[in-house]
Motif scaffolding. Structure first.
Motif, PDB file in Angstrom:
ATOM      1  N   GLN A  79       0.838  -1.209   0.000  1.00 42.11           N
ATOM      2  CA  GLN A  79       0.000   0.000   0.000  1.00 42.11           C
ATOM      3  C   GLN A  79       0.870   1.255   0.000  1.00 42.11           C
ATOM      4  O   GLN A  79       2.073   1.182   0.161  1.00 42.11           O
ATOM      5  N   ASP A 110      -6.541   1.473   2.319  1.00 48.87           N
ATOM      6  CA  ASP A 110      -5.175   1.724   1.869  1.00 48.87           C
ATOM      7  C   ASP A 110      -4.539   2.671   2.883  1.00 48.87           C
ATOM      8  O   ASP A 110      -4.952   3.826   2.999  1.00 48.87           O
ATOM      9  N   CYS A 124       3.779  -1.144   3.619  1.00 50.78           N
ATOM     10  CA  CYS A 124       3.326   0.058   2.937  1.00 50.78           C
ATOM     11  C   CYS A 124       4.472   1.011   2.681  1.00 50.78           C
ATOM     12  O   CYS A 124       5.509   0.941   3.327  1.00 50.78           O
TER      13      CYS A 124
END
Lengths: 290, 436
Positions: B150, B241, B415
């Motif tokens: 992400q 996200d 992420c």
């Protein structure tokens, strides 16, 4: 020569002429930037640019946010507490220097002693508190070895305590100097007269010395209050970034390219400080007293 | 057009005979190839390039004087470096395009700055090692079967539609926004001697056991990601996200941390590298968000400090070089030379020996010893002392790198550092968090 000049130029023109250098400097370096800030405070901003406009968004957001009030309150708290402590300390030190130290040589020597810490940068003076007050710092280890405490005191560092401690350390001199200055100009015969009339030491202090020292107190207060209200770096370092004041709000905005919002906050802060100074000046007519 | 070509061919035939023509061109090719082999770079315009100065600015991580010196030695031109913090870098790239030639910025900054048109797209056909650049920066995949994390993954802002483009495109269009230079996977730093038990999850940052001994960084765009990693690990929030949160997600995240802050969880926040080192080294803090070289700095003082791999994965970041739109002609050529030199291995080795990764690891390998390559990249036991490029000892024989090999670490990125659509809202909430 002078007479000639007087003849060729009218009085008023000479006065204007003499005042013009300072006027120009103030216009260029004080008035113009402030005007710019006020103008930009109405502009709009995107994430990476600012654009001219006439919007009230910045003020609207500022004045409708709960955080703004909390932060202004916090700033006022720092200013008030620092002001009270520096006033008591500054007054006491100045009183000692002016009335207890008899010889001028010693007065000058001791006064210079007060200024020695100011030979270093104020950031260094501030940061040097951090290892001193830390969990495993000198203050805690000394207290523990003396048996005063068993556990390190957590509130010594990164707290309101440490912020105010640093402010007091940094700004007390700004209180000492103007108060000392006005005290030195008090006619000693007034104090003798008070004694002769049977006033106690305390009565002399409250009825003679404090009223006559008022201009110094007000000037010192203006210094301290404006410095504390405009500060951001002391609060950031000494609170470990955990407390906010208005200066930090502005610096955060600038860092994130939100210049209009920073300008709006600056304008509100400026107005607040001007109001405070206005109130202080109600207590004394500085122009008359100086 | 055809006519002209014919004429030229004819005149060639007439003027020079076939044999001498071939001889001549072979010699020219030989000379060019020869000069290339000696320095590794064409020196055809080496005379003019001496006078060129390129102004580079960026964050402290890769703005190193050693690089500027080596550029002078290898390429002959002058590289002026200015190091700034990431906020100032963004500001300058967005507002003062005339003040720099080369911007050394992070990918999430690129997402903010690229639409201003202050940077120019780079032609990948002029990048010699383009094909060797790690997949993360091209199609987003480290290995063919890896999943894309992400956040602002570098490849999503790595390409634009063409010269002059101010958009981002998904495919490898041949026009790059930034040439990747440096990246790493970040996690929490801990003091194992003061914690005394294994730490396995991001959730430990808010464990009441560490009340008054935790810290997080006060840089909103990165801090919010660390917060999200923690909230997700605690099972409090599931994000669509993490790199692009909704307002509701931002509110929830900040609320959890505000509550912890008011309960006294945090000793301090930090904004600069040095602050994070001092907090950790002095024992004020035992668990905090940290950057890899800060761990090294604490360790080099003889204090145990671990860059703890956590089961939820890493928060990763990447930086690259962008060219100012004002670069043209010879200076632009010099900038391309610089980029090619950057990816040629020396800088990569220099950065990898500090614990970062290079965009083209295989060229960096030539500039590292087998022991260094094994320790830093392959996650093997060191066979001898591991020294930083500055001569400090970072590890001894038998030690392995926290988190293991390149593929272990970069393969478990949860992420990427990001800038969100709701960025302005997030910043305001962040300010509230600091002020609360």
């Amino acid at each position: 020569m002078q007479a000639q000049l007087r003849k060729s130029l009218p009085q008023a023109a000479i006065a204007w002429f003499l005042a013009s250098p300072l006027t120009l400097v103030l216009a260029g370096f004080l008035v113009l930037p402030i005007v710019m800030i006020v103008i930009v405070s109405f502009w709009g901003a995107t994430e990476f640019s600012i654009y001219p406009a006439f919007l009230f968004d910045n003020y609207e957001f500022l004045l409708s946010s709960r955080v703004t009030y909390a932060v202004f309150l916090n700033t006022a708290k720092y200013a008030l507490v620092t002001w009270a402590i520096t006033l008591v300390l500054g007054f006491t030190v100045a009183y000692f220097l002016a009335f207890h130290v008899r010889s001028l040589t010693w007065q000058v020597a001791l006064f210079l002693l007060c200024t020695i810490p100011f030979w270093t940068s104020n950031i260094i003076r501030m940061i040097s508190w951090i290892p001193f007050l830390g969990r495993n710092g000198i203050a805690n280890s000394a207290l523990i070895s003396m048996g005063v405490i068993d556990e390190p005191l957590e509130w010594l560092l990164f707290s309101d305590f440490s912020v105010i401690l640093a402010f007091v350390h940094l700004y007390t001199l700004f209180m000492v100097v103007p108060i000392f200055n006005t005290m030195m100009r008090i006619d000693k015969s007034l104090i003798e007269a008070a004694y002769d009339n049977g006033a106690t030491g305390f009565q002399t202090l409250t009825n003679v010395i404090i009223p006559l020292t008022k201009p110094g107190i007000v000037i010192g207060s203006i210094f301290v209050v404006t410095l504390v209200m405009g500060d951001f770096i002391t609060v950031r370092f000494m609170s470990g970034s955990q407390s906010a004041n208005v200066g930090r709000l502005i610096s955060n905005d600038i860092a994130l390219l939100q210049y209009p919002s920073a300008a709006a906050t600056a304008v509100v802060l400026l107005i607040t400080v001007l109001i405070v100074i206005g109130i202080l000046l109600r207590f004394v007519d500085i122009r008359k007293e100086l | 057009m055809t006519e002209t070509t014919d004429k030229t061919t004819q005149s060639t035939r007439k003027g020079v005979d076939r044999r001498s023509f071939l001889k001549g061109s072979a010699a020219a090719i030989g000379a060019a190839a020869g000069s290339g082999a000696i320095t590794g770079f064409p020196t055809i315009w080496a005379q003019n390039i001496q006078n060129i100065t390129l102004r580079q600015f960026g964050t402290g991580v890769s703005n190193l004087n050693e690089v500027a010196q080596k550029v002078k030695e290898d390429l002959g031109f002058t590289l002026e470096m200015t190091a700034l913090d990431s906020d100032a870098v963004t500001q300058r790239a967005a507002t003062q395009p005339e003040s720099f030639d080369i911007a050394d910025i992070e990918y999430w900054i690129c997402k903010k700055v690229w639409p201003t048109g202050n940077l120019q797209a780079m032609d990948t056909s002029r990048i010699a090692n383009y094909e060797k650049i790690v997949g993360i920066f091209r199609d987003g995949k480290l290995t063919p079967d890896s999943e894309i994390a992400q956040g602002t993954a570098p490849h999503t802002v790595g390409f634009t539609s063409g010269p002059g483009g101010t958009d981002f495109v998904a495919e490898e269009s041949g026009w790059m926004t930034l040439i990747p230079t440096i990246y790493n996977a970040d996690t929490l730093g801990i003091r194992p001697d003061l914690i005394g038990r294994p730490i396995e999850t991001w959730a430990e940052l808010l464990n009441p056991e560490f009340r008054g001994k935790a810290s997080i960084l006060d840089i909103s765009s990165i801090g919010i990601m660390d917060m999200a990693m923690v909230c997700e690990a605690m099972g409090e929030i599931t994000y669509g996200d993490k790199g692009n949160m909704t307002r509701e997600e931002i509110d929830k995240t900040i609320a959890i941390f505000t509550e912890a802050k008011q309960a006294g969880q945090f000793r301090s926040f930090w904004k600069t590298f040095d602050e994070s080192v001092n907090l950790m080294a002095s024992g004020e803090v035992v668990i905090q968000s940290m950057w890899s070289p800060a761990i090294t700095a604490v360790k080099s003082r003889g204090i145990p400090c671990v860059y703890q791999p956590l089961k939820e994965g890493y928060r990763s970041w990447g930086g690259g070089i962008g060219l100012s739109k004002n670069l043209t002609g010879l200076e632009l050529d010099a900038a391309y030379e610089y980029i090619n030199w950057y990816l040629d291995g020396w800088v990569g080795g220099f950065l990898m020996r500090q614990g970062y990764y290079s965009a083209v690891p295989e060229t960096s390998k030539n500039h590292m010893t087998e022991n260094e390559w094994g320790y830093w990249f392959e996650g093997k036991e060191a066979t001898d002392d591991i020294l930083s490029p500055f001569g400090d000892k970072l590890a001894g024989a038998g030690e392995i790198r926290d988190g293991g090999s390149f593929y272990d670490r970069m393969g478990s990125v949860a992420c990427w550092n990001a800038v969100m659509d709701e960025n302005q809202y997030m910043v305001r909430k962040w300010n509230e968090f600091i002020a609360s």
